[in-house]
Design an enzyme around this catalytic site. Structure first.
Site, mmCIF file in Angstrom:
data_model
loop_
_atom_site.group_PDB
_atom_site.id
_atom_site.type_symbol
_atom_site.label_atom_id
_atom_site.label_comp_id
_atom_site.label_asym_id
_atom_site.label_seq_id
_atom_site.Cartn_x
_atom_site.Cartn_y
_atom_site.Cartn_z
ATOM 1 C CG HIS A 43 32.831 4.295 48.975
ATOM 2 N ND1 HIS A 43 33.666 3.402 48.343
ATOM 3 C CD2 HIS A 43 31.766 3.560 49.408
ATOM 4 C CE1 HIS A 43 33.134 2.179 48.402
ATOM 5 N NE2 HIS A 43 31.969 2.256 49.045
ATOM 6 C CG ASP B 26 31.878 -0.464 15.700
ATOM 7 O OD1 ASP B 26 31.388 -0.050 16.757
ATOM 8 O OD2 ASP B 26 33.091 -0.398 15.437
ATOM 9 C CD1 TRP C 16 24.747 7.198 48.165
ATOM 10 C CD2 TRP C 16 24.299 7.540 45.990
ATOM 11 N NE1 TRP C 16 23.662 6.419 47.823
ATOM 12 C CE2 TRP C 16 23.366 6.597 46.500
ATOM 13 C CE3 TRP C 16 24.213 7.905 44.647
ATOM 14 C CZ2 TRP C 16 22.368 6.035 45.716
ATOM 15 C CZ3 TRP C 16 23.201 7.339 43.876
ATOM 16 C CH2 TRP C 16 22.298 6.417 44.403
ATOM 17 C CB SER D 86 28.868 10.049 29.421
ATOM 18 O OG SER D 86 29.302 8.728 29.303
ATOM 19 C CB SER D 87 24.482 7.627 31.295
ATOM 20 O OG SER D 87 25.399 7.212 32.237
ATOM 21 C CG HIS E 244 14.044 1.941 43.472
ATOM 22 N ND1 HIS E 244 14.633 1.579 44.645
ATOM 23 C CD2 HIS E 244 13.692 0.781 42.863
ATOM 24 C CE1 HIS E 244 14.616 0.270 44.749
ATOM 25 N NE2 HIS E 244 14.050 -0.242 43.693
ATOM 26 C CD GLU F 119 22.140 4.782 38.754
ATOM 27 O OE1 GLU F 119 21.610 5.159 37.685
ATOM 28 O OE2 GLU F 119 23.342 4.511 38.866
ATOM 29 C CE1 TYR G 32 15.316 -3.813 41.130
ATOM 30 C CE2 TYR G 32 14.355 -1.634 41.277
ATOM 31 C CZ TYR G 32 14.525 -2.898 41.794
ATOM 32 O OH TYR G 32 13.924 -3.250 42.958
ATOM 33 C CB SER H 237 20.770 -14.953 31.580
ATOM 34 O OG SER H 237 20.023 -14.447 32.658
ATOM 35 C CG HIS I 5 11.369 1.424 48.624
ATOM 36 N ND1 HIS I 5 11.139 0.504 47.638
ATOM 37 C CD2 HIS I 5 12.653 1.779 48.474
ATOM 38 C CE1 HIS I 5 12.232 0.332 46.921
ATOM 39 N NE2 HIS I 5 13.162 1.083 47.407
ATOM 40 C CG HIS I 6 14.984 4.744 48.438
ATOM 41 N ND1 HIS I 6 16.142 4.028 48.597
ATOM 42 C CD2 HIS I 6 14.435 4.286 47.290
ATOM 43 C CE1 HIS I 6 16.287 3.187 47.588
ATOM 44 N NE2 HIS I 6 15.271 3.317 46.781
ATOM 45 C CB THR J 133 13.757 -10.306 42.074
ATOM 46 O OG1 THR J 133 13.364 -8.974 41.772
ATOM 47 C CG2 THR J 133 15.263 -10.361 42.236
ATOM 48 C CE LYS K 152 16.375 -11.826 35.269
ATOM 49 N NZ LYS K 152 15.944 -11.210 34.040
ATOM 50 N NE ARG L 106 23.689 4.810 54.592
ATOM 51 C CZ ARG L 106 23.146 5.055 53.390
ATOM 52 N NH1 ARG L 106 21.847 5.128 53.258
ATOM 53 N NH2 ARG L 106 23.891 5.221 52.333
#
Lengths: 400, 535
Positions: B87, B116, B152, B179-180, B263, B265, B267, B278, B312-313, B338, B341, B460
């Site tokens: 998932h 293009d 994951w 690809s990314s 991390h 990732e 963002y 925006s 922090h993870h 943040t 914004k 979890r």
């Protein structure tokens, strides 16, 4: 967040009532002592100074966040209410203000610095594991905890702690008890108001040892030692469970700490020592194959069954079958070696923590069950192999 | 390719007055296989991610079905772990990331006045790589041992224990990473080189700005992920010991490397969402975006800070007190840009002339619900609290508030906002509003109770739990099914809009600004053949 909480609480209690009606026949048991309460909304009631600090930090953060939330979204919802086209509000065209931008950068910075300042003290307190009265080693295994009392009163006590919830409660054929999922066969017993240092490691993968009421959570990492500590201020049982995904039975390795008075602790230590002495195998006893097999069945059930299964069929490919396997039908020495050393690159860990008798017994059991016909080792074989391993290590060390 | 084929259908009558032979897509399936057109590729990306979103959703609903009541009813623990793992992998790498690349493909050339993307053929390749990658993930469920069940995050050494499903996942991630990176290089090149005359960087639309920064993040961190999983692969098969203490490695090193990717990732998955919001908020407030330059600086600050907060993870791995303090302070700093914004969006609304069509509903919902996720993030940044809540449902609630109510709601907002431009038709406002209200209500029913579960200590990734957690789990499961079914309304709204509907003008929104609204609806096949001049 509070304002949202109230609204959400109303929604939650409405839906909860509805759900309660739906599942009424199953009517769950009541609160769990030292574990979660039914529909508990906040952190556990703290049982240590550190847990109290965390509880207060969280409450403080929640209040500050709620105030900001109300201010910011008060403004947003007022704007949504008042500045609508349907109300004939004409858009103004301002789009810049250095003063405002500076203000809403500086004010949050100050708030954040204050928050961090309050938290710093707790961070340092949590890390201070010095001057412990008792040191206990907790080892994570797939999937149980092992405990060794290393220092202080009770030194030398050692046991495994397994989930004790019966299988029929899990599959739903018996009603679930109050401590469902958070109960064990052997609890960790500690005296009240004594600083207990817990050193952690793991045998196979990373596990995590947590007791919410103590404010303790620490990963147990294979090949490394970590430590944490707690000083329980209340007598009673406190419950937690493995908090780091560790494979299929991750949800089934709970932790229970029983905090008792000093006198009760001394009593427990004495009883435990007697029990351990009684359990010691007589070193001179001659074991017959049948005796070994009977003993081996118990060792297998305690150590091997989670992976290799009671049927000996395993759960391939991670956990291979023993039924008809080469390793249990071939030369006995190979199997002894694998049990002593584990098999690199697989889930098979070393079981050298078991005694010579236990290893000989479990090998005998696997070699004579499920149609296997391997030659059984004697206790002396295991002892010799272990000695040979040790000698090899010494030689290697000497060479370097 | 398309240059030699006859013009096709409606894409031509856009009134830009250049000759029509060159602008039609070739007919049939080969149009999609061989396409080098940014809009076709954008469409492919969006449909691909929607299919992955539904697939990942089915896995999530199976998880919620098992967790509806305590006890094991529907799946066994091994399969449960495969479900939670896949998932996560499918939603992060298959749904959210490709969907934003789809938006980038569609919108960046139109917003900067280009015909293009810069590298049209690489664009095709970067999309079609995703298909085998997704195939490997799906196939992995059917190999011996099933899909990977290591979470994951694929933490070693658990991931070295897995069956061959793990290898398939590693290859899939490698391909998606390639690809990314290609997509990102394309986006950076397009934005830096193909802007219309007069469009300086500080005049560029916010969506392009956020994607420019995101693309740099992707180029910086995807190779880090590739490194981490390659080390897992060699530990698994070639006897290395990067993460095996017995051979001199360190399992915690995997986590450092993974989160150095992981991390930023986070963002990567939210910055383009900020960009979309925006655009939508000023359009429906009929008022220019407040604090454009501070938005650019805030986005850049978030991107830079994202590289120094990874541990922090890992507060519970036992990093030293100095490390805990550093990562706590750095993480709390992120709240500041943040916050800027969010304040800017609200200031944009302030004294506007607002209407609440579906895009604006989703944008408002985004700001409100995403900010709740922001607050729980701030609470989790405080190390002692994090240690209490690490790996509990509180964290699950937190990241679904920022990823579902954040990224996903922003994408819904963007889809409804630009659908008229993409299809030439207005979507059904009734369906859109129904989709919004069911989504936002069921979302909160699903995820709000998880805060309580986490505070009460429910970990979890467990298939069975203490009975005291029963009611909130039951509520969450009911909400999850409601949320899942709500997404079929979205599918219906989009299909209906593609098939027909009221004709959309060049600019169907009164307050929408930007070059894309100067094109006809649907937009011409090659967006801007003559660059517009931006004053």
């Amino acid at each position: 967040m509070f304002a949202a909480n109230h609204v959400k609480n109303a929604v939650v209690s409405g839906v909860a009532t509805l759900t309660a009606l739906l599942v009424a026949p199953l009517a769950w048991a009541g609160n769990m002592q030292g574990g979660p309460a039914v529909n508990q909304l906040n952190l556990h009631e703290p049982a240590t100074k550190i847990a109290t600090d965390i509880y207060n930090l969280h409450t403080g953060m929640l209040i500050v966040c709620t105030l900001i939330f109300i201010a910011v979204f008060g403004a947003m919802f007022y704007s949504i209410y008042a500045h609508r086209k349907s109300k004939g509000h004409v858009a103004e065209q301002f789009h810049e203000s250095i003063a405002v931008e500076i203000a809403w950068t500086v004010v949050p910075t100050i708030i954040v610095i204050l928050m961090a300042a309050f938290a710093t003290k707790s961070v340092l307190a949590m890390k201070d594991t010095s001057n412990a009265d008792i040191t206990i080693k907790a080892t994570g295994y797939q999937w149980k905890w092992g405990y060794d009392y290393l220092k202080g009163e009770g030194e030398g006590i050692s046991f495994y702690s397994n989930l004790s919830t019966p299988k029929d409660q899990i599959d739903g054929s018996a009603p679930k008890g109050e401590n469902y999922m958070l109960e064990v066969d052997n609890e960790v017993v500690v005296p009240v108001n004594k600083k207990v240092r817990v050193v952690l490691t793991a045998q196979d993968v990373i596990h995590a040892w947590m007791i919410p009421s103590f404010g303790v959570k620490q990963d147990a990492i294979p090949g490394f030692i970590r430590d944490t500590h707690f000083k329980a201020e209340k007598i009673g049982k406190f419950r937690g469970q493995c908090a780091e995904l560790c494979g299929k039975e991750h949800g089934f390795m709970p932790i229970v700490v029983n905090v008792v008075s000093d006198a009760d602790y001394t009593k427990w230590v004495d009883a435990e020592k007697k029990k351990m002495a009684a359990k010691q195998d007589d070193p001179n006893k001659q074991w017959s194959v049948d005796e070994l097999k009977a003993r081996g069945e118990k060792v297998y059930a305690a150590n091997c069954v989670a992976c290799h299964q009671a049927t000996g069929k395993g759960v391939p490919p991670a956990f291979p079958p023993l039924e008809g396997a080469k390793i249990v039908n071939g030369p006995k020495d190979n199997q002894v070696a694998i049990l002593l050393n584990g098999r690199q690159g697989s889930a098979m860990a070393s079981f050298k923590q078991l005694s010579d008798v236990e290893l000989a017994a479990v090998i005998t059991y696997t070699r004579s069950s499920w149609g296997n016909k391997g030659e059984a080792p004697t206790v002396a074989d295991v002892k010799a192999a272990r000695a040979w391993d040790a000698a090899k290590l010494t030689t290697l060390a000497a060479k370097q | 390719m398309s240059a030699v084929l006859p013009a096709h259908g409606h894409a031509d009558d856009h009134g830009h007055g250049h000759d029509d032979h060159h602008h039609g897509p070739p007919p049939g399936l080969m149009r999609w296989v061989k396409t080098t057109n940014h809009k076709d590729i954008g469409t492919l990306y969006l449909w691909f991610s929607f299919v992955m979103f539904l697939s990942g959703g089915v896995l999530a609903l199976t998880i919620r079905a098992e967790l509806f009541q305590p006890g094991l009813q529907i799946v066994n623990p091994e399969f449960f772990n495969q479900l939670t793992t896949m998932h996560g992998v499918m939603m992060v790498f298959g749904a959210i990331m490709p969907a934003f690349v789809g938006f980038a493909n569609w919108m960046i050339p139109m917003q900067i006045g280009a015909p293009d993307m810069a590298f049209a053929r690489m664009n095709n390749w970067s999309f079609w790589l995703l298909i085998p990658a997704a195939g490997l993930l799906v196939i992995s469920f059917f190999v011996p041992g099933g899909a990977t069940a290591a979470g994951w995050t694929l933490y070693a050494p658990l991931s070295t224990q897995m069956g061959m499903g793990m290898d398939l996942a590693i290859f899939a991630l490698h391909i998606m990473g390639a690809s990314s990176i290609m997509g990102s290089i394309n986006i950076v090149t397009t934005i830096l080189n193909m802007r219309a005359p007069g469009m300086t960087l500080m005049k560029m639309p916010m969506f392009c700005w956020t994607w420019l920064i995101t693309a740099y993040l992707l180029i910086a961190v995807m190779p880090v992920l590739a490194g981490a999983i390659t080390m897992v692969l060699t530990d698994r098969h070639f006897g290395t010991s990067f993460f095996n203490a017995a051979g001199g490695g360190d399992p915690v090193m995997y986590q450092h490397i993974f989160w150095f990717f992981g991390h930023p990732e986070v963002y990567i998955m939210i910055l383009p969402a900020f960009g979309i919001i925006s655009h939508v908020v000023p359009a429906f407030a009929r008022k220019p975006l407040f604090g454009y330059s501070s938005m650019v600086y805030a986005t850049s600050s978030i991107a830079i800070l994202s590289f120094i907060v990874w541990a922090h993870h890992m507060f519970t791995t036992g990093i030293p007190a100095a490390g805990q303090l550093f990562f706590m302070y750095a993480t709390m700093l992120i709240a500041i840009p943040t916050g800027v914004k969010v304040f800017n969006w609200i200031a944009t609304m302030w004294k506007g002339s607002m209407t609440f069509e579906t895009p604006m509903l989703f944008a408002t919902g985004f700001i409100f619900v995403f900010t709740m996720g922001g607050f729980t993030g701030l609470i989790l940044a405080v190390t002692p609290i994090d240690i209490q809540l690490q790996d509990t449902y509180y964290v699950v609630a937190h990241f679904h508030y920022v990823l579902v109510a954040g990224s996903l709601f922003a994408m819904f907002s963007g889809v409804y906002f630009w659908l008229p431009k993409w299809t030439g038709h207005m979507y059904d406002e009734g369906l859109g509003k129904l989709h919004f209200w069911t989504s936002v209500i069921f979302f909160n029913i699903t995820f709000f109770p998880m805060h309580f579960l986490g505070l009460a200590g429910m970990p979890r990734r467990i298939p069975d739990y203490a009975t005291q957690f029963s009611d909130f789990n039951a509520i969450a499961s009911v909400g999850a099914f409601g949320f899942g079914l709500s997404q079929l309304i979205f599918l219906a709204a989009v299909l209906k809009c593609i098939k027909g509907g009221a004709k959309a003008g060049d600019n169907p929104w009164e307050g929408a600004q930007g070059l894309e609204w100067t094109l006809s609806s649907p937009a011409p096949y090659h967006s801007f053949e003559t660059p517009p001049v931006v004053k």
